[in-house]
Design an enzyme around this catalytic site. Structure first.
Site, PDB file in Angstrom:
ATOM      1  N   TYR A   1      14.671 -10.260   5.821  1.00 15.70           N
ATOM      2  CA  TYR A   1      13.385  -9.580   5.944  1.00 15.70           C
ATOM      3  C   TYR A   1      12.802  -9.860   7.326  1.00 15.70           C
ATOM      4  O   TYR A   1      12.364 -10.971   7.629  1.00 15.70           O
ATOM      5  CB  TYR A   1      12.441 -10.067   4.849  1.00 15.70           C
ATOM      6  CG  TYR A   1      11.323  -9.107   4.497  1.00 15.70           C
ATOM      7  CD1 TYR A   1      11.074  -7.959   5.242  1.00 15.70           C
ATOM      8  CD2 TYR A   1      10.492  -9.359   3.408  1.00 15.70           C
ATOM      9  CE1 TYR A   1      10.054  -7.094   4.917  1.00 15.70           C
ATOM     10  CE2 TYR A   1       9.464  -8.494   3.062  1.00 15.70           C
ATOM     11  CZ  TYR A   1       9.242  -7.369   3.819  1.00 15.70           C
ATOM     12  OH  TYR A   1       8.222  -6.506   3.495  1.00 15.70           O
TER      13      TYR A   1
ATOM     14  N   LYS B   1      15.833  -5.517   6.214  1.00 14.47           N
ATOM     15  CA  LYS B   1      14.585  -4.899   5.779  1.00 14.47           C
ATOM     16  C   LYS B   1      13.539  -5.098   6.865  1.00 14.47           C
ATOM     17  O   LYS B   1      13.222  -6.235   7.235  1.00 14.47           O
ATOM     18  CB  LYS B   1      14.119  -5.509   4.459  1.00 14.47           C
ATOM     19  CG  LYS B   1      12.850  -4.864   3.913  1.00 14.47           C
ATOM     20  CD  LYS B   1      12.437  -5.472   2.587  1.00 14.47           C
ATOM     21  CE  LYS B   1      11.192  -4.771   2.049  1.00 14.47           C
ATOM     22  NZ  LYS B   1      10.716  -5.361   0.787  1.00 14.47           N
TER      23      LYS B   1
END
Length: 308
Positions: A136, A161
């Site tokens: 992330y 992400k």
């Protein structure tokens, strides 16, 4: 192991809490079933929307166990790990023990590390089990290309992400690494920015509003992919942008506004039950969201009795 991250609309269930601040397991089961019945392509339990930051290990394991029992093999199931690296490794082990497909590695706690430290953080967690891992990219875990290239050598890392929003970096990443990663849009209320991400190869996004209006998330995404500009613009004006304007009014609304929306449509969540530092939605904003959702359901109706 299928080394591919999920594509499509990704569900991030909240963690329902009862009036004694305990996890409401029946409500969690019901809400995951609702998302599955709505056709979302994957479930990510105990992540940011699930108040990962406030879950102790026993609660976390209970969430994972419930999610696995409900999801089964219907769609990929991912968990959240991160923050304190020791805690992240324990939760990675819990995830592996319960047979999930992978986990989303969230940013480390507090520290803004150098690129070497960010690499070591992600790589240590990703390589700790054989599960798939999605890194992330946001807050204090913003990577440069060289760091992501190094992570590309770790087979468990299947996805990237983005929650940072630098299109310059995203272009550099996707142009250089191409199909090595699955690319996921993790920006706040990702429907707002998805038109900019699709041309770069981002085929997935985390949808907060799918917790309470998944049929509109689907209608929006289908229209976007089919280049139905009129439908996309209508949903922007009627639903997405009005909700996003409320979302920007509170730092806690990344979580509490989701619970409010779920409560409004009749799902078993008490929107007042959140853990500090998260705070509930104000009465004014709750009423504004109610009005938006009423108009949205009038224009884009759905029979919720099939899911509730």
């Amino acid at each position: 192991m299928n080394r591919v991250a999920p594509t499509g609309i990704l569900g991030f269930p909240v963690t329902p809490l009862d009036d004694q601040d305990q996890v409401d397991e029946l409500a969690l089961t019901h809400n995951i079933e609702f998302l599955l019945d709505s056709g979302l392509e994957a479930m990510f339990v105990a992540c940011g929307a699930g108040e990962y930051h406030s879950l102790e290990l026993q609660e976390y394991e209970s969430l994972v166990e419930i999610a696995k029992s409900v999801v089964g093999d219907k769609v990929p199931l991912y968990t959240g790990v991160g923050g304190n690296i020791t805690d992240a490794l324990r939760k990675a082990e819990v995830s592996e023990r319960h047979g999930v497909d992978g986990y989303l590695i969230m940013p480390p706690y507090l520290i803004h590390g150098e690129q070497e430290g960010i690499f070591q953080y992600f790589n240590t967690i990703a390589s700790h089990t054989d599960l798939n891992a999605i890194v992330y990219h946001r807050n204090n875990a913003v990577m440069q290309l060289s760091t992501l290239e190094r992570l590309a050598r770790t087979p468990q890392v299947v996805g990237f992400k983005d929650g940072y929003g630098s299109m310059e970096l995203n272009i550099e990443f996707t142009q250089t690494l191409g199909d090595r990663f699955s690319w996921l849009n993790g920006m706040p209320m990702a429907e707002v920015t998805m038109p900019a991400y699709v041309p770069l190869g981002f085929k997935s996004y985390s949808s907060a509003i799918s917790n309470y209006i998944p049929h509109i998330s689907r209608k929006y995404f289908d229209a976007l992919l089919s280049n139905d500009k009129e439908m996309v613009n209508d949903i922007y004006q009627e639903v997405i942008l009005p909700i996003n304007r409320i979302r920007r009014q509170g730092k806690s609304y990344a979580i509490s506004l989701i619970k409010a929306g779920m409560e409004i449509v009749g799902l078993p969540v008490n929107s007042s039950n959140v853990r500090p530092p998260v705070t509930p939605v104000t009465k004014e904003h709750y009423q504004q969201l109610e009005e938006i959702l009423k108009k949205a359901h009038d224009k884009y109706p759905v029979d919720f009795t099939k899911s509730l």
